[in-house]
Enzyme design. Structure first.
Site, PDB file in Angstrom:
ATOM      1  N   CYS A 212      -6.088   1.234   6.028  1.00  0.00           N
ATOM      2  CA  CYS A 212      -6.489   0.167   6.374  1.00  0.00           C
ATOM      3  C   CYS A 212      -5.578  -0.303   7.576  1.00  0.00           C
ATOM      4  O   CYS A 212      -4.686   0.556   8.284  1.00  0.00           O
ATOM      5  CB  CYS A 212      -6.025  -0.952   5.083  1.00  0.00           C
ATOM      6  SG  CYS A 212      -4.493  -1.801   5.380  1.00  0.00           S
TER       7      CYS A 212
ATOM      8  N   CYS B 268      -2.444  -0.630   7.661  1.00  0.00           N
ATOM      9  CA  CYS B 268      -1.545   0.480   7.472  1.00  0.00           C
ATOM     10  C   CYS B 268      -0.976   1.206   8.952  1.00  0.00           C
ATOM     11  O   CYS B 268      -0.557   1.645   9.484  1.00  0.00           O
ATOM     12  CB  CYS B 268      -1.863   1.556   6.118  1.00  0.00           C
ATOM     13  SG  CYS B 268      -0.957   0.714   4.860  1.00  0.00           S
TER      14      CYS B 268
ATOM     15  N   HIS C 154       0.594  -1.179  -0.365  1.00  0.00           N
ATOM     16  CA  HIS C 154      -0.304   0.087   0.005  1.00  0.00           C
ATOM     17  C   HIS C 154       1.063   0.694  -0.010  1.00  0.00           C
ATOM     18  O   HIS C 154       2.269   1.140   0.050  1.00  0.00           O
ATOM     19  CB  HIS C 154      -0.830  -0.789   1.576  1.00  0.00           C
ATOM     20  CG  HIS C 154      -1.694  -1.565   0.879  1.00  0.00           C
ATOM     21  ND1 HIS C 154      -3.293  -0.964   1.919  1.00  0.00           N
ATOM     22  CD2 HIS C 154      -2.113  -1.891   0.706  1.00  0.00           C
ATOM     23  CE1 HIS C 154      -3.992  -1.878   1.912  1.00  0.00           C
ATOM     24  NE2 HIS C 154      -3.195  -1.965   0.811  1.00  0.00           N
TER      25      HIS C 154
ATOM     26  N   GLU D 274       1.691   3.645   2.483  1.00  0.00           N
ATOM     27  CA  GLU D 274       2.054   3.820   3.711  1.00  0.00           C
ATOM     28  C   GLU D 274       3.139   3.474   3.115  1.00  0.00           C
ATOM     29  O   GLU D 274       4.226   4.035   4.288  1.00  0.00           O
ATOM     30  CB  GLU D 274       0.597   4.028   4.505  1.00  0.00           C
ATOM     31  CG  GLU D 274      -0.158   4.619   4.383  1.00  0.00           C
ATOM     32  CD  GLU D 274      -1.466   4.531   3.626  1.00  0.00           C
ATOM     33  OE1 GLU D 274      -1.058   3.845   2.728  1.00  0.00           O
ATOM     34  OE2 GLU D 274      -2.894   4.466   3.999  1.00  0.00           O
TER      35      GLU D 274
END
Lengths: 180, 319
Positions: free
Chosen positions: A89, A92, A53, A55
């Protein structure tokens, strides 16, 4: 607030780039001492790693930034602000606690995966082994973030097999939009 | 032992319901039909409307839930309620006795144990989930399967030991394709190296990605501190093919420690098939603090099993 909007518009550029690559359009930047030191966009399809992701990508870049400048990465992590176009999410949010980021500013909520209150609240829950909780500011350029997600889900993710595709994603986003 | 959603393990929750005796049995069918319209059961569809009591020779009839906002209804209000329930029907009001309160189960039973407990209060309908029933009775896995699970858990433990010897945390991971019974990747924690996110699960998932021609981390760089095997890339078969399933679809994950919330969600994103672990963790995401694998709202669910046989790991449980 104006400062937040400025940084978020920069994060939005990385979400747009992710969309152009055919990835879920989420982008982020890390700000340290009023300076942008790392950026990231979703790269799940490219790396065949579902954990890649925006991040996670950007955290790796923070580490590179630190090692180039011989800075202690823990000190830097603990003074960062993350600007990310969509609510982090659950994974993360866990990662951000792990490294001790104190403040996260995000755009739209993530009803499907959100770890800052939408599905679970990893940001604030009592989890002593996972590192300190972090503060959250939400709703910065939410509309723009939702528009990008809508554009993405109009054309489907080509890497998801036929039987796993969800026809309802557009309606989920519509619901999300009305909430914001 | 399966790590199931709370609905399978929680005790039966109860609510107050008004119940009345049927004084004339020949009206039973008419009552059921009429009250299904005037007093529908709503979220209490699992309750049977009539309870026969052979010893007392009468039948009880369940009507409407007690209003919890106020105290027990005054008898006058009860009379109004009874009249409105039987309004516009040919059933004489004397067919039902003065109502009284009973406790009834709030939820449809999800397991046989809950069914038996529920039936003690009021007759309920029950459709047994055979798969869940097998999991709960301990007959879900064959002896051979249990031995295989144990071996992989021991392998994860020995990887964890290697990590501990190198100054990392004592956590290991084995990723297995259950169709062919082959190991896809072996890895262990390296979060005390340069990247604090290098938990065993995150490392293992990236090794799987690498076996499919992807990957996001340069894990080789640290091979002097860690021992990792992405099995396909080490023998050079799959790395070049760039094949394999979508992410970890169909793969089983073996861990010597319950994963943290970050890693639990990483397993959801990766669409894994099943997860087995040997030691629970107080902040763990697959049973202890959260049940991410069963979390409502998430787009992928999977089965999780915690080993409850003999101790397989040297790490102490984090309670």
């Amino acid at each position: 607030m104006e400062e937040h909007i400025n940084w978020m518009s920069k994060a939005m550029v990385y979400a747009e780039e992710a969309l152009e690559r055919g990835e879920v359009p989420v982008g982020c930047i890390f700000v340290y001492e009023d300076q942008e030191i790392a950026t990231g966009g979703n790269r799940v399809n490219e790396t065949k790693n579902a954990t890649c992701h925006a991040e996670i990508v950007a955290i790796e870049k923070v580490r590179e930034w630190c090692s180039l400048r011989k800075k202690d990465q823990q000190d830097v992590f603990r003074a960062l602000t993350l600007y990310v176009t969509v609510e982090p999410c659950v994974m993360c949010a866990g990662a951000l606690r792990q490294i001790g980021v104190p403040l996260v500013v995000y755009g739209c909520s993530n009803e499907r995966f959100g770890g800052c209150g939408s599905v679970l609240n990893i940001a604030a829950d009592q989890l002593s082994s996972l590192g300190p909780s972090f503060d959250v500011i939400k709703g910065v350029l939410a509309e723009e973030a939702v528009q990008l997600l809508k554009q993405f889900y109009k054309g489907e993710n080509p890497n998801v097999p036929e039987d796993k595709r969800k026809p309802k994603q557009i309606s989920i986003l519509n619901k999300q939009e009305t909430r914001l | 032992m399966p790590v199931l959603a709370d609905i399978y393990t929680q005790p039966v929750q109860l609510a107050d319901f008004y119940v009345s005796n049927i004084t004339d049995r020949k009206f039973t069918a008419a009552l059921v039909k009429h009250l299904n319209i005037t007093a529908p059961l709503g979220s209490f569809q699992h309750l049977k409307r009539v309870r026969g009591d052979k010893s007392k020779g009468h039948r009880d009839f369940v009507m409407i839930p007690r209003d919890h906002d106020d105290s027990v209804r005054e008898s006058e209000q009860i009379n109004i309620m009874m009249t409105s329930l039987l309004k516009s029907s040919d059933i004489p009001s004397t067919t039902l006795s003065k109502p009284y309160l009973v406790k009834v189960p709030i939820c449809c039973p999800a397991t046989r144990a809950q069914y038996e407990e529920s039936s003690f209060y009021w007759p309920v309908t029950f459709h047994e989930d055979k798969r869940i029933a097998q999991m709960l009775s301990g007959t879900f896995f064959s002896k051979e399967e249990i031995q295989r699970i144990k071996n992989y858990l021991l392998e994860a433990e020995s990887l964890g030991k290697k990590a501990a010897e190198k100054g990392q945390k004592h956590y290991g991971i084995v990723v297995v394709d259950p169709d062919t019974n082959t190991i896809i990747a072996k890895g262990h924690d390296m979060c005390r190296g340069s990247n604090p996110l290098h938990h065993a699960v995150m490392v293992g998932l990236d090794l799987v990605a690498r076996s499919q021609g992807g990957g996001m981390w340069c894990l080789e760089e640290k091979s002097n501190v860690c021992e990792l095997t992405s099995c396909e890339s080490s023998n050079g078969q799959m790395a070049s093919e760039k094949s394999g399933p979508y992410l970890c679809t169909g793969y089983d994950i073996f861990l010597n420690m319950e994963p943290c919330p970050m890693c639990s969600m990483a397993l959801v994103h990766s669409r894994v098939n099943r997860v087995f672990y040997s030691t629970p963790h107080v902040d763990g995401g697959l049973g202890s603090k959260y049940k991410v694998h069963m979390q409502a709202g998430l787009n992928h669910h999977f089965d999780v099993f915690r080993w409850t046989g003999e101790v397989l790991s040297d790490i102490r449980a984090h309670h």
